[in-house]
Motif scaffolding. Structure first.
Motif: not given
Length: 442
Positions: A29-41
């Protein structure tokens, strides 16, 4: 209708990135504002928050995938009452229909057209099998560690990760190789078919075309290294550099630093020479604002605020966190902020606004014993100050030979922005502050 989760643009210049890790699993379950992933730039690892809520119905781009374009679909959220079939019906991304193709072809046409279908099957398997294997293993591996393992033919399943959540990092690969880690038979078998040219380039090779040239190992360029190469090449090709060097006696500065640190006691701060250099640079730029400038085709921009970029070395290259409005900050505040920025820079946890947009740069190699050097300007800035090590040298004072601790500093200047006289004026103001450090405390 399923909600598309898109690869975000984490900075104005970002065009692609690496999906380092999903922090949610399919079915969560995902709520608005939840951290879902890590992105590397190219410069940092950043957390991505969900703007919507629902159930993570499908992960399209798995952990560790590099070169993911901005706005590309990386997953789907299911709204209340929807199931996975809604993704196939409503999704428009290319990854969704791919699994259906091999299921339909063998049933309907495989017996009649086997000779025609053999070539496509041989091409499809190497392209899809590694991704499926990675997803099935659920291994958390940094992109650099994954590349190192592929180059060495190392079986990642036999490596124990020491990073967050058991993530395999560079140090784990090096440790496994030093112990003679197990080879990866699947990767070795697939390499000639799926990635023969890339694998060959990454392994140690000899060069028969150049007699006497030793064997070598090619290390693939990271995103950060590519950006550094592009920006610094652009700087040297487009900005007409010239250089001004000045010697500063720092015995008084070292004495003031020692006294301030002794008086600090248990207050927590410990000033470095670099902190004092940042403070002196900021004050000198306030006295000579024409040096705090950048070039544009229509005008020279002279900034009202001094934002100093300070070069920090990290594993994959260089990053320049920015001390904002350094001219209005005291030594203790500069010291605390610099320590925090440097720590998070090495952890690749800086936000884009924390390493972009400086007006002037400092590169200090004194701690490595470098006497003097000339740095490349960080575009679009107009100048960068290269700071060398303080060392005892013979000097002449009042007609007599004496010994003083001297630090050489070289200013690299974009001649389109700053003329020689302005550069000299800035260095004179900087030298006065360094040699009379009590004036920095006023």
């Amino acid at each position: 209708m399923p909600i598309k989760v898109l690869m975000p643009a984490l900075s104005p210049t970002m065009t692609e990135g690496t999906l380092a890790k999903w922090l949610k699993k399919e079915g969560d379950q995902v709520s608005s504002g939840d951290v879902i992933a890590e992105i590397e730039t190219d410069k940092a690892t950043m957390e991505v928050e969900s703007a919507d809520e629902g159930i993570l119905g499908k992960i399209v781009v798995p952990d560790g995938t590099e070169g993911v374009k901005v706005n590309e679909v990386i997953g789907y959220l299911l709204e209340e009452g929807e199931d996975a079939s809604a993704i196939e019906q409503g999704g428009e991304s290319k990854p969704a229909p791919k699994p259906e193709t091999p299921k339909e072809e063998p049933k309907a046409e495989a017996p009649k057209e086997q000779p025609k279908q053999e070539a496509p099957k041989a091409e499809a398997k190497p392209a899809t099998q590694p991704a499926a294997a990675d997803k099935g293993e659920r291994l958390f591996v940094s992109p650099l560690a994954r590349r190192m393992a592929e180059q060495a033919g190392l079986d990642l399943a036999a490596v124990t990760g020491s990073g967050p959540n058991g993530r395999i990092v560079k140090a784990d690969i090096e440790a496994a190789l030093s112990k003679g880690g197990a080879k990866a038979p699947a990767a070795a078998a697939g390499a000639p078919q799926a990635a023969a040219p890339a694998a060959a380039a990454a392994l140690p090779q000899s060069n028969p075309d150049v007699p006497g040239l030793p064997s070598y190992t090619e290390v693939p360029n990271s995103s950060m290294r590519k950006v550094i190469a592009k920006r610094l090449t652009e700087s040297k090709l487009t900005a007409p550099h010239f250089y001004l060097t000045i010697d500063c006696e720092i015995d008084k500065l070292l004495a003031v630093r020692k006294e301030l640190n002794e008086k600090a006691g248990d207050s927590g701060y410990k000033l470095s020479v670099n902190d004092l250099v940042i403070r002196a640079t900021a004050l000198a730029l306030k006295k000579v604002p024409a040096a705090n400038a950048t070039w544009t085709e229509s005008a020279i921009r002279i900034y009202d605020q001094v934002d100093i970029s300070v070069a920090v070395a990290i594993d994959e290259g260089l990053i320049t966190p920015v001390i904002r409005d350094a001219g209005s900050k005291g030594l203790v505040e500069i010291s605390a902020e610099m320590k925090d920025l440097a720590k998070r820079a090495r952890e690749r946890k800086l936000k884009p606004e924390e390493f972009q947009g400086g007006t002037f740069s400092i590169s200090n190699l004194g701690m490595f014993g470098i006497k003097d050097f000339a740095a490349v300007i960080n575009p679009p800035q107009g100048a960068i100050l290269a700071v060398g090590a303080g060392e005892q040298r013979p000097v002449v004072k009042n007609g007599a030979l004496a010994i003083a601790t001297v630090m050489s500093c070289t200013l690299s200047v974009d001649h389109r922005v700053v003329d020689g006289a302005i550069g000299a004026e800035f260095l004179a103001a900087f030298k006065k502050l360094i040699e009379d450090p009590m004036t920095m405390l006023l």
